[in-house]
Design a protein around this motif. Structure first.
Motif, PDB file in Angstrom:
ATOM      1  N   ASP A   1      -3.745  -5.199  -1.099  1.00  0.00           N
ATOM      2  CA  ASP A   1      -4.795  -4.982  -1.964  1.00  0.00           C
ATOM      3  C   ASP A   1      -5.896  -5.651  -2.663  1.00  0.00           C
TER       4      ASP A   1
ATOM      5  N   ASN B   1       3.881   0.405   6.682  1.00  0.00           N
ATOM      6  CA  ASN B   1       2.749  -0.540   7.455  1.00  0.00           C
ATOM      7  C   ASN B   1       3.786  -0.114   8.939  1.00  0.00           C
TER       8      ASN B   1
ATOM      9  N   HIS C   1      13.899   2.544  -4.062  1.00  0.00           N
ATOM     10  CA  HIS C   1      13.272   2.323  -3.093  1.00  0.00           C
ATOM     11  C   HIS C   1      14.368   1.732  -1.437  1.00  0.00           C
TER      12      HIS C   1
ATOM     13  N   ASP D   1       5.871   6.030  -3.963  1.00  0.00           N
ATOM     14  CA  ASP D   1       7.133   6.350  -5.283  1.00  0.00           C
ATOM     15  C   ASP D   1       7.209   7.765  -5.370  1.00  0.00           C
TER      16      ASP D   1
ATOM     17  N   HIS E   1      13.917   1.605 -10.466  1.00  0.00           N
ATOM     18  CA  HIS E   1      12.685   1.753  -8.859  1.00  0.00           C
ATOM     19  C   HIS E   1      12.952   0.651  -7.945  1.00  0.00           C
TER      20      HIS E   1
ATOM     21  N   SER F   1      -4.044  -1.946   7.290  1.00  0.00           N
ATOM     22  CA  SER F   1      -2.898  -1.658   7.962  1.00  0.00           C
ATOM     23  C   SER F   1      -3.781  -0.660   8.873  1.00  0.00           C
TER      24      SER F   1
ATOM     25  N   GLY G   1       3.724  -2.924  -4.435  1.00  0.00           N
ATOM     26  CA  GLY G   1       2.593  -3.486  -4.899  1.00  0.00           C
ATOM     27  C   GLY G   1       3.194  -4.926  -5.603  1.00  0.00           C
TER      28      GLY G   1
ATOM     29  N   GLY H   1       2.784  -5.920  -1.471  1.00  0.00           N
ATOM     30  CA  GLY H   1       0.985  -5.368  -1.538  1.00  0.00           C
ATOM     31  C   GLY H   1      -0.389  -5.402  -2.292  1.00  0.00           C
TER      32      GLY H   1
ATOM     33  N   GLY I   1      -3.953  -2.002   1.226  1.00  0.00           N
ATOM     34  CA  GLY I   1      -2.725  -1.482   2.281  1.00  0.00           C
ATOM     35  C   GLY I   1      -2.922  -0.636   3.717  1.00  0.00           C
TER      36      GLY I   1
ATOM     37  N   GLY J   1       6.163   0.514  -0.935  1.00  0.00           N
ATOM     38  CA  GLY J   1       5.227   0.955   0.063  1.00  0.00           C
ATOM     39  C   GLY J   1       4.320   0.483   1.006  1.00  0.00           C
TER      40      GLY J   1
END
Ligand code: KG4
Ligand code: ZN
Length: 356
Positions: free
Chosen positions: A178, A291, A124, A321, A120, A195, A145, A174, A191, A287
């Motif tokens: 949170d 930003n 990204h 994702d 994963h 932002s 995250g 991330g 996030g 993720g």
């Protein structure tokens, strides 16, 4: 060649159909079902709920992806037209991952098509290849995250090789966004909310720590920064508000100051990595790559200090994702694909120490 990508590592169920002709990518479909609204009620992801929703959504999402791909290519794309099935093997929540992995295994078995396990985190970063020819070696910064990782990617005859050069010692960036949003009663995920609030805030208003910024390594730490925000809210009780009313202004200042502290550390360690490893490219992913301040400041600083390094940041629709990143990452593993024993292939929630 047609690759079906499947992503179920956390709270998104996603499928994508990617056509690749002579190394050129043609995205035929990209379907995502997000559970964010459900988890927002709990202030964070509930793994049991996430897995149940993955189970419910996986078949409808797969069917939608195939249907859209058929209409886009003006050709009937059925499960049989797929040449490869790429699926996220990990890292992520085990019960969520299992839904995608077991579905992919079943499809691979029934259709007799090869399975490609995808990391994963590598995905990204590799989603940047969808519209770009990227030269390696590259330094990649993964900001999500669950992870904050600096990685060196090199290319060889056997495919891409990854070396983790630094990572967070505690919370991911991330996760810090949170948790700070939770402290400030702003909602989940933090996030995007922070932002947005930071846009009109004064980033110099609160003097927050930049953990590990002076350390001569590529590691990060964000948990102390989050605690510093907690102490500040105790000192200025009016910042912690549910209705962002009178204290709006201070709240915006705090969001901007917190965001800038995160950005300063991320940029400082990235520049250090570029200086040390002299890559041809820099890739951002995950993720938090959505930003806008992080994107803008990274771009500016890298351009000034290392003008020869080409910078790649994912389009906003590919920061969170999705399964496009899985299909693209799968493509890069086709040539070096060791034959997967489908029966033995398993989801692995902890594979982040090797991105291959
Ligand atoms: O990559 P991702 O979708 O899921 C994981 O693999 O973890 O990343 C989700 C994370 C969340 O922590 C969320 O708050 C953060 O990305 N995020 C942002 C922004 N948009 C999403 N963080 C900072 N600024 C944003 N604009
Ligand atoms: Zn992710």
């Amino acid at each position: 060649m047609i690759i079906l990508g499947i992503e179920t590592s956390c709270d998104e169920t996603a499928a994508a159909v990617l056509k690749v002709e002579r190394g050129k990518f043609n995205l035929l479909s990209n379907i995502i079902s997000s559970q964010v609204k459900t988890h927002a009620k709990y202030g964070g992801i509930v793994p049991e709920v996430a897995a149940r929703m993955q189970m419910k959504m996986i078949m409808p999402i797969l069917n939608q992806a195939l249907k859209l791909a058929s209409s886009k290519s003006q050709n009937t794309i059925s499960k049989n037209s797929i040449d490869y099935i790429a699926v996220t093997q990990g890292p992520g929540l085990i019960t969520s991952l299992m839904v995608g992995v077991e579905t992919a295994k079943t499809l691979s078995y029934i259709l007799n098509k090869p399975l490609i396990p995808v990391n994963h985190l590598a995905a990204h970063l590799l989603v940047n290849c969808i519209n770009n020819k990227i030269k390696f070696p590259a330094v990649g910064l993964i900001v999500s995250g669950g992870h904050t990782i600096l990685v060196l990617i090199t290319s060889s005859k056997n495919g891409l090789k990854y070396k983790i050069i630094g990572e967070t010692q505690d919370d991911a960036v991330g996760e810090a966004f949170d948790k700070v949003a939770k402290i400030l009663n702003l909602g989940y995920p933090g996030g995007p909310i922070i932002s947005k609030l930071a846009i009109n805030g004064d980033k110099n208003k609160f003097n927050l720590p930049r953990p590990m910024i002076q350390q001569q390594n590529f590691n990060f730490s964000f948990s102390g920064l989050k605690t510093a925000v907690l102490y500040l809210t105790q000192k200025y009780k009016n910042i912690k508000t549910k209705k962002h009313s009178k204290s709006d202004y201070e709240l915006r200042n705090l969001c901007a100051s917190f965001q800038q502290a995160c950005i300063d550390v991320l940029i400082s360690k990235t520049l250090r990595a570029i200086k040390e490893f002299k890559p041809k490219s820099f890739l951002l992913g995950g993720g938090v790559a959505a930003n806008p301040e992080l994107r803008q400041q990274l771009q500016k600083k890298i351009n000034i200090k290392f003008p020869k390094v080409k910078i790649f940041m994912p389009e906003l629709k590919f920061t969170g994702d999705n399964a496009v990143m899985v299909a693209v990452a799968g493509y890069f593993k086709i040539n070096n694909n060791k034959k997967i024993n489908t029966k033995k292939f398993k989801a692995d929630p902890n594979i982040n120490n090797s991105l291959s």
